[in-house]
Write a protein that holds these residues in place. Sequence first.
Motif, short mmCIF file in Angstrom:
data_model
loop_
_atom_site.label_atom_id
_atom_site.label_comp_id
_atom_site.label_asym_id
_atom_site.label_seq_id
_atom_site.Cartn_x
_atom_site.Cartn_y
_atom_site.Cartn_z
N VAL A 298 0.87 -1.17 0.00
CA VAL A 298 0.00 0.00 0.00
C VAL A 298 0.91 1.22 0.00
CG1 VAL A 298 -1.77 1.30 1.25
CG2 VAL A 298 -1.79 -1.21 1.31
N THR A 299 0.76 2.07 -1.00
CA THR A 299 1.64 3.24 -1.08
C THR A 299 0.90 4.43 -1.67
OG1 THR A 299 3.85 3.99 -1.73
CG2 THR A 299 2.61 2.74 -3.37
N SER A 300 1.59 5.55 -1.73
CA SER A 300 0.98 6.82 -2.15
C SER A 300 0.89 6.93 -3.66
CB SER A 300 1.80 7.99 -1.60
OG SER A 300 1.96 7.87 -0.22
N SER A 301 -0.12 7.63 -4.10
CA SER A 301 -0.31 7.88 -5.54
C SER A 301 0.43 9.13 -5.99
CB SER A 301 -1.80 8.02 -5.84
OG SER A 301 -2.35 9.10 -5.10
N GLY A 310 4.48 0.83 -10.36
CA GLY A 310 3.74 0.43 -11.56
C GLY A 310 2.28 0.17 -11.23
N LYS A 311 1.73 -0.92 -11.75
CA LYS A 311 0.32 -1.24 -11.55
C LYS A 311 0.11 -2.22 -10.39
CE LYS A 311 -0.76 -0.60 -16.46
NZ LYS A 311 -1.29 -1.23 -17.70
N LEU A 312 1.14 -2.50 -9.62
CA LEU A 312 1.07 -3.60 -8.66
C LEU A 312 0.58 -3.22 -7.26
CD1 LEU A 312 4.41 -5.32 -9.74
CD2 LEU A 312 2.08 -6.02 -10.33
N PRO A 313 0.90 -2.06 -6.70
CA PRO A 313 0.44 -1.74 -5.34
C PRO A 313 -1.02 -1.30 -5.31
CG PRO A 313 2.46 -0.54 -5.91
CD PRO A 313 1.87 -1.06 -7.19
N VAL A 314 -1.54 -1.14 -4.12
CA VAL A 314 -2.77 -0.41 -3.87
C VAL A 314 -2.37 1.03 -3.58
CG1 VAL A 314 -4.74 -0.09 -2.35
CG2 VAL A 314 -4.03 -2.41 -2.99
N TYR A 315 -2.86 1.96 -4.38
CA TYR A 315 -2.48 3.37 -4.21
C TYR A 315 -3.51 4.12 -3.38
CZ TYR A 315 1.21 2.69 -7.64
OH TYR A 315 2.34 2.25 -8.28
N VAL A 316 -3.00 5.04 -2.55
CA VAL A 316 -3.86 5.83 -1.67
C VAL A 316 -3.47 7.29 -1.74
CG1 VAL A 316 -4.21 3.88 -0.10
CG2 VAL A 316 -2.35 5.51 0.35
N ILE A 321 -6.55 10.18 5.72
CA ILE A 321 -6.47 9.01 6.60
C ILE A 321 -7.48 7.96 6.16
CG2 ILE A 321 -6.84 8.22 8.98
CD1 ILE A 321 -5.74 10.97 9.88
N ASP A 322 -8.66 8.39 5.74
CA ASP A 322 -9.67 7.43 5.27
C ASP A 322 -9.18 6.68 4.04
OD1 ASP A 322 -11.54 7.88 7.25
OD2 ASP A 322 -12.61 9.43 6.11
N SER A 323 -8.52 7.38 3.13
CA SER A 323 -8.01 6.74 1.92
C SER A 323 -6.95 5.68 2.27
CB SER A 323 -7.41 7.78 0.97
OG SER A 323 -6.83 7.16 -0.17
N ILE A 324 -6.07 6.01 3.20
CA ILE A 324 -5.04 5.05 3.62
C ILE A 324 -5.71 3.83 4.25
CG2 ILE A 324 -3.01 4.65 5.08
CD1 ILE A 324 -2.48 7.70 4.92
N SER A 325 -6.69 4.07 5.11
CA SER A 325 -7.38 2.98 5.78
C SER A 325 -8.09 2.07 4.77
CB SER A 325 -8.38 3.55 6.79
OG SER A 325 -8.98 2.52 7.55
N GLU A 326 -8.77 2.68 3.83
CA GLU A 326 -9.47 1.90 2.80
C GLU A 326 -8.49 1.10 1.95
OE1 GLU A 326 -11.60 4.93 0.76
OE2 GLU A 326 -12.97 5.33 2.46
N GLY A 327 -7.33 1.70 1.68
CA GLY A 327 -6.31 1.00 0.91
C GLY A 327 -5.77 -0.22 1.63
N ILE A 328 -5.60 -0.10 2.96
CA ILE A 328 -5.12 -1.24 3.75
C ILE A 328 -6.13 -2.38 3.70
CG2 ILE A 328 -4.52 -2.04 6.07
CD1 ILE A 328 -3.49 0.82 6.65
N PRO A 337 0.69 -9.96 -5.41
CA PRO A 337 0.82 -9.61 -6.84
C PRO A 337 1.26 -10.82 -7.65
CG PRO A 337 2.60 -8.63 -5.54
CD PRO A 337 1.61 -9.17 -4.57
N ASP A 338 0.73 -10.89 -8.87
CA ASP A 338 1.06 -11.99 -9.78
C ASP A 338 2.56 -12.00 -10.08
OD1 ASP A 338 0.06 -14.01 -11.93
OD2 ASP A 338 1.35 -12.62 -13.02
N ALA A 339 3.18 -13.17 -9.93
CA ALA A 339 4.64 -13.28 -10.06
C ALA A 339 5.12 -12.88 -11.45
CB ALA A 339 5.08 -14.70 -9.74
N VAL A 340 4.34 -13.21 -12.48
CA VAL A 340 4.73 -12.86 -13.85
C VAL A 340 4.70 -11.34 -14.03
CG1 VAL A 340 4.09 -13.05 -16.29
CG2 VAL A 340 3.94 -15.06 -14.79
#
Length: 368
Positions: A298-301, A310-316, A321-328, A337-340
């Motif tokens: 989970v990281t920042s946008s 890239g496209k792999l994390p959940v961005y917040v 604070i609500d956005s971070i919580s929802e992202g978690i 994340p898919d290994a490939v």
Amino acid sequence: MKIGFDAKRAFHNRTGLGNYSRTLIHNLNSFYPEEEYLYFTPNPVSDYNHLFNPKQIITPTGTNPLWRSMGIKEDILRSETDLFHGLSNELPFGIHKTGIPSVVTIHDVIFDIVKADFPWHDRIIYRLKTKKCIRESTRIIAISAATKQDLIERFHADPAKISVIYQPIDRQFYQPRLSKDDSDFIKSQYKLPAEYMLYVGALMKRKNILPMIQAWERLPRADQIPLLIFGKGNHYEQEIKAYLHSRNLDDRVQVRTPVPFEHVPALYQLAETVLYPSLYEGFGLPVLEALACGSKVVTSSTSSMPEAGGKLPVYVNPYSIDSISEGIVKSLKHSPPDAVKVKEHLNTFDRVALTEQIMNLYRDITEK
């Protein structure tokens, strides 16, 4: 070609700038051993001496405290260096007057953006040094497109002078999944709970630790697995601990001392998700390192984090604070994340290709 480096951080810094310096130097020696490398440092005594050939280390002949900023120029000239590379946001004053071309890596301009983390006098010094590097260097390496844009917008740097060359991650983060014995050792060594969320890094205001903790508090009760925070800081660390104590969270949200670098991949692999909601990063290397370990992130946008993830994390939104919580919550419910896809993303940061970009830049400069 004889290439000189400002290697102080390589010898003495255990984290970001030191890791960048050591990784670059190691890769150049591995892939371009035919070139000659010199390491300029005011004091080579450190845990990393074994990484360097003593014959390639150049230290001051006297006790000039300003050697790295000024006196070093005479030693650079005396060594007949073809090119000098400042690895950590700095170059000697007046390097352009020596006639020796120079490269400077600028990692970030955090001091100009998250000012609360820096005393006013440090901000003035860092700003002056950055302006000087932009003006006097032959070329600039920015470690992300975000940093390049900051240099253009905030310091009016010439875009044509800046090359974006990413930092490859250390090879230890490409380790296979932990064996049961290794997993049991790490769990025992650090007394890890059965499940945990993880933050690893400095405890500074720009790292957004307090909002991260407050986001954890807003999680549904079932999702409030322990949050382990490995790092250290100064006044902000005390602020974090005081907050945890006032909320009676010391057991569930634990601030622990930093761990050895070689144990970080194991902590990433064993975590339910890795949190990194920083307000600003020159690159956000921990995001990439965690992904290489197969971790959910989970990281920042904002800033450079999307380049690292890239496209792999959940961005917040790190300011919400609500956005971070929802992202978690979203991350906890997702599969890893898919290994490939992870492998495809990591190809962008291939150390062979990135080292080749560095060497091509050196050659382009010295052959003109």
